[in-house]
Motif scaffolding. Structure first.
Motif, PDB file in Angstrom:
ATOM      1  N   ARG A 111       0.807  -1.217   0.000  1.00 35.29           N
ATOM      2  CA  ARG A 111       0.000   0.000   0.000  1.00 35.29           C
ATOM      3  C   ARG A 111       0.844   1.273   0.000  1.00 35.29           C
ATOM      4  NH1 ARG A 111      -5.814  -1.153   2.820  1.00 35.29           N
ATOM      5  NH2 ARG A 111      -6.375   0.572   1.449  1.00 35.29           N
ATOM      6  N   GLU A 135      -2.579   3.494  -5.545  1.00 35.30           N
ATOM      7  CA  GLU A 135      -3.807   3.144  -6.266  1.00 35.30           C
ATOM      8  C   GLU A 135      -4.652   2.118  -5.516  1.00 35.30           C
ATOM      9  OE1 GLU A 135      -0.878   4.583  -9.354  1.00 35.30           O
ATOM     10  OE2 GLU A 135      -0.799   3.261  -7.586  1.00 35.30           O
ATOM     11  N   VAL A 190      -6.994   1.002  -2.917  1.00 42.53           N
ATOM     12  CA  VAL A 190      -7.906   1.679  -1.998  1.00 42.53           C
ATOM     13  C   VAL A 190      -8.584   0.715  -1.038  1.00 42.53           C
ATOM     14  CG1 VAL A 190      -8.342   3.661  -3.459  1.00 42.53           C
ATOM     15  CG2 VAL A 190      -9.767   1.625  -3.721  1.00 42.53           C
ATOM     16  N   ASP A 191      -8.560  -0.578  -1.346  1.00 41.61           N
ATOM     17  CA  ASP A 191      -9.187  -1.528  -0.428  1.00 41.61           C
ATOM     18  C   ASP A 191      -8.650  -2.924  -0.678  1.00 41.61           C
ATOM     19  OD1 ASP A 191     -10.886  -2.156   1.681  1.00 41.61           O
ATOM     20  OD2 ASP A 191     -12.566  -2.666   0.371  1.00 41.61           O
ATOM     21  N   ASN A 220      -8.073   2.523  -7.467  1.00 44.78           N
ATOM     22  CA  ASN A 220      -8.552   3.817  -7.952  1.00 44.78           C
ATOM     23  C   ASN A 220      -7.390   4.579  -8.561  1.00 44.78           C
ATOM     24  OD1 ASN A 220     -11.136   3.335  -7.069  1.00 44.78           O
ATOM     25  ND2 ASN A 220     -11.149   4.893  -5.470  1.00 44.78           N
ATOM     26  N   ASP A 263     -11.129   9.299  -5.802  1.00 42.06           N
ATOM     27  CA  ASP A 263     -12.120   8.239  -5.629  1.00 42.06           C
ATOM     28  C   ASP A 263     -12.612   7.725  -6.971  1.00 42.06           C
ATOM     29  OD1 ASP A 263     -13.612  10.367  -6.477  1.00 42.06           O
ATOM     30  OD2 ASP A 263     -14.952  10.430  -4.751  1.00 42.06           O
TER      31      ASP A 263
END
Length: 423
Positions: free
Chosen positions: A336, A341, A343-344, A357, A362
């Motif tokens: 991370r 990029e 995001v989850d 992303n 967002d």
């Protein structure tokens, strides 16, 4: 000389999409070899079908033994004992402390279609509620329930009537659990009388929609609403079933039981079979002949399913799914800092996903997501993408993947993400 791709393009409808141009020659556990002898690590598992690995010896032996006895009689004409025994097992294993009964079909879409038929017959109501981002199959009712237009609905004409879609609770995309509950309440006040609705159908973890898990509190709210208005709760466990999420069924994470459960994919370990299991009084509603199918509960698929259930228990694959998923998510988390990029990173058990992303925004990044898939394929790792925005990589390797092969795949995955970012 024509290539295989040329032959495929000339012979097969373009409507059958293909993620890769790999033509499989043989497979073993979590590895596939193509016609040219190239080796690939399989992080797709036929879309969560071979949870027990390609050609698990116990599954193969069960199929071979059945081949030596008979391959088809049509259960509705000449029934057979292992069909009955598998129904008994699923009645016992599916969540819910109540008497259950089961029917078998061949595909996940058939399981969904039958679940809707049964729910409508039992309740005497036509309406069905589903969610945005859902995937329930490509048959007409299946694609109507599916909450994604491209490529599943576009150009196929009018959808089936009496189906409503609600926003799926997804904080990452701006829909809170409270928003989803309000939408449910509004639906029943503004659009449809709840007394007209037969069922609410939901995937405990959305598959094609992006591997988003239903919040536990929301699932309980849906259960309460169903009980209040006499609606049935249908759990589509076609992709989540059979140890994938760290439980035999994903509904076990939620502390509530569905009235009807749809199963397929992992049940047959590579052979086509699906099932619908539900409350006995619900399942008994249709008259004899109202349910079934020529190949429904094919003897080879039934034999494979018995072996799959044995393997899951004997090899403790629910626990292994949790361990594999933890290792994968930890490895992704380590990226991370260098890959903004991301995001989850999410998913129960070994039903995991990473979402991309555009860095610092967002805005979904399907371009980078597809580059990750392509870079991985160059390095011999088969990945799948998903999500309404196409910006999610999902991970569905067999739960039986050897540790050494898994470690190799994680190294390839890390290289592929970094290469995709640098492209």
């Amino acid at each position: 000389m024509s290539t295989m791709t040329d032959r495929k393009n000339a012979a097969i409808s373009r409507g059958v999409g293909m993620t890769t141009q790999i033509y499989a020659d043989r497979a073993e556990n979590a590895e596939i070899w193509d016609k040219d002898g190239n080796r690939y690590i399989d992080f797709a598992a036929g879309i969560a079908v071979v949870n027990t690995g390609h050609r698990h010896p116990k599954v193969m032996q069960a199929v071979k033994d059945q081949l030596d006895r008979f391959t088809h009689t049509c259960h509705q004409v000449v029934p057979y004992e292992n069909y009955v025994a598998l129904a008994e097992r699923l009645n016992e294993l599916t969540p819910g402390d109540f008497e259950k009964k089961t029917i078998f079909a061949t595909t996940g879409a058939e399981a969904v279609e039958n679940a809707i038929k049964i729910a409508r017959h039992y309740t005497g109501r036509p309406g069905v509620v589903a969610f945005t981002g859902a995937f329930h199959g490509r048959t007409f009712m299946g694609m109507t329930l599916t909450g994604k237009v491209q490529p599943y609905k576009a150009g196929f004409g009018a959808m089936m009537p009496d189906v409503w879609h609600l926003p799926f609770p997804n904080d990452l995309h701006g829909v809170t659990q409270e928003d989803a509950v309000r939408a449910l309440d509004k639906l029943f006040k503004a659009d449809v009388d709840p007394q007209r609705v037969a069922a609410i159908i939901v995937e405990p973890v959305q598959g094609e929609g992006g591997f988003y898990e239903v919040p536990a509190g929301f699932m309980k709210k849906v259960r309460e609403l169903c009980d209040e208005h006499g609606m049935l709760l249908i759990a589509d466990e076609v992709q989540t079933g059979f140890a994938r999420t760290g439980k035999l069924f994903a509904m076990e994470h939620h502390g509530v039981a569905a009235d009807i459960t749809c199963m397929a994919k992992g049940l047959g370990g590579g052979l086509p079979i699906s099932a619908v299991t539900g409350r006995a009084e619900v399942m008994d509603s249709p008259m004899p002949g109202g349910l079934g199918g020529t190949y429904a509960g094919n003897p080879l698929g039934v034999a494979a399913a018995h072996a799959v259930l044995d393997v899951i228990e004997e090899e403790e694959l629910c626990d292994r799914a949790t361990r594999l998923g933890q290792r994968l998510k930890q490895r992704l988390a380590g990226l991370r800092d260098s890959v903004p990029e991301i995001v989850d990173i999410r998913g129960p058990g070994f039903m995991n996903a990473v979402e991309f992303n555009v860095a610092g925004t967002d805005k979904p990044n399907p371009e980078m997501t597809n580059r990750v898939r392509e870079e991985a394929l160059k390095r011999g790792l088969i990945l799948l993408t998903c999500g309404v925005y196409g910006n999610v990589v999902r991970f569905l390797a067999p739960l039986t993947i050897p540790d050494a092969v898994f470690d190799e795949a994680l190294n390839v995955l890390e290289e592929s993400v970094m290469a995709a970012r640098a492209a």
